[in-house]
Design an enzyme around this catalytic site. Structure first.
Site, short mmCIF file in Angstrom:
data_model
loop_
_atom_site.label_atom_id
_atom_site.label_comp_id
_atom_site.label_asym_id
_atom_site.label_seq_id
_atom_site.Cartn_x
_atom_site.Cartn_y
_atom_site.Cartn_z
N GLY A 33 -10.47 -29.35 -38.82
CA GLY A 33 -11.46 -30.35 -39.20
C GLY A 33 -10.77 -31.59 -39.74
O GLY A 33 -9.54 -31.62 -39.85
N SER A 34 -11.57 -32.59 -40.09
CA SER A 34 -10.97 -33.89 -40.45
C SER A 34 -10.21 -33.85 -41.78
O SER A 34 -9.15 -34.48 -41.91
CB SER A 34 -12.05 -34.97 -40.49
N ALA A 89 -14.53 -27.47 -45.57
CA ALA A 89 -15.77 -26.67 -45.56
C ALA A 89 -16.94 -27.59 -45.25
O ALA A 89 -16.86 -28.80 -45.48
CB ALA A 89 -15.97 -25.99 -46.91
N LYS A 100 -18.69 -22.62 -43.13
CA LYS A 100 -17.63 -23.25 -42.35
C LYS A 100 -17.94 -23.09 -40.87
O LYS A 100 -18.79 -22.31 -40.49
CB LYS A 100 -16.27 -22.61 -42.68
N GLY A 101 -17.20 -23.82 -40.07
CA GLY A 101 -17.36 -23.67 -38.62
C GLY A 101 -18.00 -24.86 -37.94
O GLY A 101 -18.28 -24.81 -36.75
N GLY A 102 -18.17 -25.95 -38.72
CA GLY A 102 -18.73 -27.16 -38.10
C GLY A 102 -17.88 -27.65 -36.94
O GLY A 102 -18.38 -28.26 -36.00
N GLY A 103 -16.59 -27.36 -37.00
CA GLY A 103 -15.70 -27.75 -35.90
C GLY A 103 -15.53 -26.65 -34.87
O GLY A 103 -14.78 -26.80 -33.90
N GLU A 109 -10.29 -19.46 -38.51
CA GLU A 109 -10.24 -19.90 -39.92
C GLU A 109 -10.45 -18.71 -40.84
O GLU A 109 -9.78 -18.60 -41.87
CB GLU A 109 -11.33 -20.95 -40.19
N LYS A 127 -20.08 -32.29 -49.78
CA LYS A 127 -20.13 -30.89 -49.31
C LYS A 127 -20.65 -29.92 -50.38
O LYS A 127 -20.94 -28.77 -50.09
CB LYS A 127 -18.73 -30.42 -48.87
#
Ligand code: 5RP
Length: 229
Positions: A33-34, A89, A100-103, A109, A127
């Site tokens: 993620g970013s 997160a 989690k898991g937006g990406g 992970e 967040k």
């Protein structure tokens, strides 16, 4: 003119603070993620100035980035324990319950986090929530089972949606699975929800990370707040 710090500035700040937890000789779990990308970039600079660490990546993207920055990458065949993992997160609730898991990297992970002596979350303050559930919960499923899993989730009162790319094609994870983004509403009992989703055949993993994170470094403005479990 005084410029207000952006969300990205906050992510960089949290990522920079997490470097304080990295010591020479460590095996470091590299999140996705970013915010984790900022961490990997900062870590890469340290490695180029002589820091001796080895990384285990939680996604193909993070692995490629780390390799491009000369961070030595290993896997679980050489090492079964990670000293510290730094990852982002999508939601952080009291007790450091996470979504989690937006990406789409939730499976690796979770594997990386579960093999870590210390799991540190880095994030901007947007967040932090009082209860999980505003962010759709990602659930990774075996492709052929996706319609069956979706039906079971619907029966549980959850609204799943197959994740798609901008082009309209299905998003496929690094492991070749699909993601169902699940509208759950406010999650009153994350442990119970996690157990119910886990028992559906065809589910590979879900994005509830419970009792896993040890610390969250949350940046707001110029400040980094430490949230402990
Ligand atoms: C990827 C993740 C990320 O850590 C999460 O989506 C946060 O991302 P970002 O730092 O870009 O806000 O779980 O699967």
């Amino acid at each position: 003119m005084l410029l207000m710090p952006t969300t990205d500035d906050a992510k960089i700040l949290a990522a920079r603070r997490s470097l304080e937890f990295i010591e020479d000789g460590m095996v470091v779990g590299l999140g996705s993620g970013s915010t984790a990308t900022h961490f990997i970039q900062l870590l890469g600079k340290r490695v180029q100035s002589g820091l001796n660490i080895r990384g285990i990546a939680s996604s193909r993207a993070s692995e490629e980035l780390a390799a491009s920055l000369s961070i030595p990458i290993i896997d679980f065949s050489t090492c079964s324990e990670i000293d510290v993992t730094i990852d982002g997160a999508d939601e952080i609730a009291p007790g450091l319950s996470l979504i989690k898991g937006g990406g789409g990297a939730l499976l690796r992970e979770k594997i990386v986090a579960s093999a870590s002596k210390r799991f540190i979350v880095v994030a901007d303050s947007s967040k932090v929530v009082s209860k999980l559930g505003k962010f759709p919960l990602p659930v990774e499923v075996i492709t052929m089972a996706a319609p069956l899993v979706a039906k079971k989730l619907l029966d549980m009162g959850i609204r799943p949606k197959v994740r798609r790319l901008g082009s309209g094609s299905e998003f496929v994870t690094d492991e070749g699975n699909l993601i169902l983004d699940c509208e759950c509403g406010a999650i009153d009992d994350p442990q119970r929800l996690a157990a119910s989703i886990r028992q559906i055949v065809g589910v590979v993993e879900h994005g509830l990370f419970l009792d896993m994170a040890d610390l969250a470094l949350v940046a707001k403005g110029a400040e980094v707040i430490e949230m402990a479990r």
